[in-house]
Design a protein around this motif. Sequence first.
Motif, PDB file in Angstrom:
ATOM      1  N   GLY A 197       0.631  -1.253   0.135  1.00 10.76           N
ATOM      2  CA  GLY A 197      -0.069  -0.073   0.034  1.00 10.76           C
ATOM      3  C   GLY A 197       0.941   1.041  -0.050  1.00 10.76           C
ATOM      4  N   HIS A 198       2.219   1.032  -0.017  1.00  9.51           N
ATOM      5  CA  HIS A 198       2.973   2.294   0.011  1.00  9.51           C
ATOM      6  C   HIS A 198       4.261   1.947  -0.946  1.00  9.51           C
ATOM      7  CE1 HIS A 198       5.991   5.299   1.841  1.00  9.51           C
ATOM      8  NE2 HIS A 198       4.732   5.813   1.889  1.00  9.51           N
ATOM      9  N   GLY A 199       5.136   2.965  -1.421  1.00  9.23           N
ATOM     10  CA  GLY A 199       6.304   2.725  -2.151  1.00  9.23           C
ATOM     11  C   GLY A 199       7.303   1.970  -1.118  1.00  9.23           C
ATOM     12  N   ASP A 200       7.293   2.326  -0.012  1.00  4.75           N
ATOM     13  CA  ASP A 200       8.527   1.869   0.955  1.00  4.75           C
ATOM     14  C   ASP A 200       8.412   0.324   1.158  1.00  4.75           C
ATOM     15  OD1 ASP A 200       9.298   4.301   1.371  1.00  4.75           O
ATOM     16  OD2 ASP A 200       9.025   4.644   3.233  1.00  4.75           O
ATOM     17  N   GLU A 201       6.983  -0.068   0.945  1.00  4.11           N
ATOM     18  CA  GLU A 201       6.682  -1.580   1.087  1.00  4.11           C
ATOM     19  C   GLU A 201       7.097  -2.167   0.015  1.00  4.11           C
ATOM     20  OE1 GLU A 201       2.516  -2.256   2.207  1.00  4.11           O
ATOM     21  OE2 GLU A 201       2.380  -0.177   3.285  1.00  4.11           O
ATOM     22  N   VAL A 202       6.770  -1.418  -1.242  1.00  9.34           N
ATOM     23  CA  VAL A 202       7.349  -2.063  -2.654  1.00  9.34           C
ATOM     24  C   VAL A 202       8.786  -2.394  -2.500  1.00  9.34           C
ATOM     25  CG1 VAL A 202       7.317  -1.580  -5.162  1.00  9.34           C
ATOM     26  CG2 VAL A 202       5.384  -0.937  -3.836  1.00  9.34           C
ATOM     27  N   ALA A 203       9.528  -1.334  -2.099  1.00  9.77           N
ATOM     28  CA  ALA A 203      11.115  -1.530  -2.124  1.00  9.77           C
ATOM     29  C   ALA A 203      11.521  -2.537  -1.242  1.00  9.77           C
ATOM     30  CB  ALA A 203      11.393  -0.079  -1.613  1.00  9.77           C
ATOM     31  N   GLU A 204      10.958  -2.713  -0.021  1.00 12.85           N
ATOM     32  CA  GLU A 204      11.423  -3.740   0.820  1.00 12.85           C
ATOM     33  C   GLU A 204      11.072  -5.207   0.331  1.00 12.85           C
ATOM     34  OE1 GLU A 204      10.640  -5.319   5.478  1.00 12.85           O
ATOM     35  OE2 GLU A 204      10.114  -3.068   4.799  1.00 12.85           O
ATOM     36  N   ILE A 205       9.777  -5.273  -0.328  1.00 16.30           N
ATOM     37  CA  ILE A 205       9.401  -6.648  -0.868  1.00 16.30           C
ATOM     38  C   ILE A 205      10.391  -6.800  -2.072  1.00 16.30           C
ATOM     39  CG2 ILE A 205       7.702  -7.629  -2.258  1.00 16.30           C
ATOM     40  CD1 ILE A 205       5.548  -5.991  -0.326  1.00 16.30           C
ATOM     41  N   LEU A 206      10.677  -5.939  -3.013  1.00 20.93           N
ATOM     42  CA  LEU A 206      11.525  -6.456  -4.246  1.00 20.93           C
ATOM     43  C   LEU A 206      12.727  -6.670  -3.842  1.00 20.93           C
ATOM     44  CD1 LEU A 206      11.523  -6.222  -7.059  1.00 20.93           C
ATOM     45  CD2 LEU A 206      12.340  -3.575  -6.961  1.00 20.93           C
ATOM     46  N   HIS A 207      13.521  -5.877  -2.805  1.00 17.88           N
ATOM     47  CA  HIS A 207      14.712  -6.409  -2.552  1.00 17.88           C
ATOM     48  C   HIS A 207      14.766  -7.918  -1.725  1.00 17.88           C
ATOM     49  CE1 HIS A 207      17.432  -2.766  -3.284  1.00 17.88           C
ATOM     50  NE2 HIS A 207      16.108  -2.204  -3.189  1.00 17.88           N
ATOM     51  N   ARG A 208      13.806  -8.025  -0.926  1.00 14.01           N
ATOM     52  CA  ARG A 208      13.928  -9.423  -0.208  1.00 14.01           C
ATOM     53  C   ARG A 208      13.529 -10.312  -1.246  1.00 14.01           C
ATOM     54  NH1 ARG A 208       9.295  -9.171   3.630  1.00 14.01           N
ATOM     55  NH2 ARG A 208       7.961  -9.780   2.015  1.00 14.01           N
ATOM     56  N   GLU A 209      12.450 -10.343  -1.928  1.00 16.23           N
ATOM     57  CA  GLU A 209      11.932 -11.471  -2.798  1.00 16.23           C
ATOM     58  C   GLU A 209      12.876 -11.678  -4.207  1.00 16.23           C
ATOM     59  OE1 GLU A 209       9.925 -13.513  -1.854  1.00 16.23           O
ATOM     60  OE2 GLU A 209       8.527 -12.432  -0.446  1.00 16.23           O
ATOM     61  N   ALA A 210      13.903 -10.576  -4.413  1.00 17.78           N
ATOM     62  CA  ALA A 210      14.817 -11.004  -5.365  1.00 17.78           C
ATOM     63  C   ALA A 210      15.615 -11.808  -5.108  1.00 17.78           C
ATOM     64  CB  ALA A 210      15.189  -9.397  -5.995  1.00 17.78           C
TER      65      ALA A 210
END
Length: 311
Positions: free
Chosen positions: A142-155
Amino acid sequence: MNAAGGVPDARSRFYAELDPVLAANPDAVLVLAVIGAGYVGDTIARRPGQVVDVGIREQAMIGVAGGLALAGRRPIVHTFAPFLVERAYEQVKLDLGHQDVGALLVSAGASYDVSSGGRTHQAPGDVALISALPGWTVHVPGHGDEVAEILHREAARSGRVYVRLSGQRNAKPQPVDGWVHLVRDVALGGQAGESSAPLVLAVGPMLDVVLEATRDLPVRVAYAGTPHPLDAAGLRDLAGPTPVLAVVEPYLAGTSAAPVAAALADRPSRVLHVGVPQDAELRRYGTPRDHAAAHGLDAAGVRRQVKALLG
């Protein structure tokens, strides 16, 4: 794609994080089907060995991702939700799921962000479709900071993951640990945190809408950024012994009905599922705000439905 005040929306934040993600994960490969390429030109020029653009061939895009995964690479696949999930669903089922390989699918457009593109660019059923396949995790930030954290973790991981980006966003980020979190409590003539108070569970970018819709209602509000698999234990703890629950999702209403029912199977419950109605086939383009109002997913619509549940 930027929000007012210069705060990047989810899709802009995704593009901004791609270069550092690819740098930190040499095995990662960005797979595109034209859409998005214009926003990551610098990344493509800097890392040509980590970007594949297959052209306007979404089924082939998933097939390429499956081949990369079988070769030990980590594909990050991106396009609009209807093309990524609906158009290429058989390939997602077979080339990734049946082969039992991982990929990180990141969509844009959500249910009706691209409302001017018509029904071909709308995908309120995407999370239901992905959730029907085994072994997938679905994040709805629901927020850009969440996107960044998810992307780095899941990559850096190897599983099958779907990340649904939306133009709608909340003012503040929430935890992305997969659990259900209480965001706003209420005291009903007793102690704050009393588990008998009705609960409204907001999924991803619906949180601020829910907070506005219920600002003076006697309900608690919780947040889920990972609706699949659902944090059943966390939901049970918050719902209490006789749950009165509303689940507000930014996609097809009832997408979370089965896991919610399973989590509360041993309790007498009243549950309302708020989302895009299954029989709502809008044939006028309008704006995303128009679509939200028509589907009852703006603050007024959510408030009306929650008040009906409270009765």
